[in-house]
Design an enzyme around this catalytic site. Structure first.
Site, PDB file in Angstrom:
ATOM      1  N   GLU A   6       0.828  -1.204   0.000  1.00 52.61           N
ATOM      2  CA  GLU A   6       0.000   0.000   0.000  1.00 52.61           C
ATOM      3  C   GLU A   6       0.864   1.257   0.000  1.00 52.61           C
ATOM      4  OE1 GLU A   6      -4.098   1.892   1.550  1.00 52.61           O
ATOM      5  OE2 GLU A   6      -3.675  -0.235   1.834  1.00 52.61           O
ATOM      6  N   THR A   7       1.979   1.207   0.699  1.00 49.01           N
ATOM      7  CA  THR A   7       2.915   2.333   0.684  1.00 49.01           C
ATOM      8  C   THR A   7       3.392   2.609  -0.738  1.00 49.01           C
ATOM      9  OG1 THR A   7       3.669   1.921   2.937  1.00 49.01           O
ATOM     10  CG2 THR A   7       5.196   3.093   1.489  1.00 49.01           C
TER      11      THR A   7
END
Length: 139
Positions: free
Chosen positions: A61-62
């Site tokens: 997700e980062t």
């Protein structure tokens, strides 16, 4: 801006965040991708002593969220992840994993990213897809 300056700026966003806690570091950026590495150690293990799927999810997700923000190059927009799916294919006990986000779709209001997480030898650890929504910043 040269690649080293871009990576320094991207890594500066990690201060006082989950990314700093997990020691995620952006290591490469290109025309359509961003790569980061994360150490695999007791900080990211689950009780069996292997890489926790949640840590892999945080890496994915980062990468996908930062990729949307970086490639938008707009101070008037914000990016929010709205769907994340991950297939964990291989376990990892120590060393590093490397995630690379590449676009599948970059529309006006949604982006879809594929994030491949591999080990030092290039073995596929997890395959992830992240959908982001692109919103106007509220004034």
């Amino acid at each position: 801006m040269i690649k080293e300056e871009i990576l320094k700026k991207l890594n500066s966003y990690n201060t006082n965040t989950l990314m700093e806690t997990l020691s995620i570091e952006f290591v490469d950026v290109g025309e359509d991708f961003i790569t980061a590495k994360m150490p695999v150690n007791s900080k990211v293990h689950q009780p069996y002593g292997i890489l926790h799927g949640g840590a892999t999810a945080a890496l994915a997700e980062t990468l996908g969220s930062l990729a949307s923000a970086y490639f938008l190059k707009s101070k008037d927009k914000i990016v929010k992840g709205i769907d994340l799916s991950i297939n964990h294919l291989k376990s990892k006990r120590e060393g590093f994993v490397f995630g690379t986000a590449r676009p599948i779709h970059r529309g006006r209001t949604t982006h879809l990213w594929e994030i491949k997480v591999v080990d030092e030898e290039g073995n596929l650890i997890s395959l992830c897809k992240l959908t982001n929504i692109i919103l106007d910043k509220k004034q």
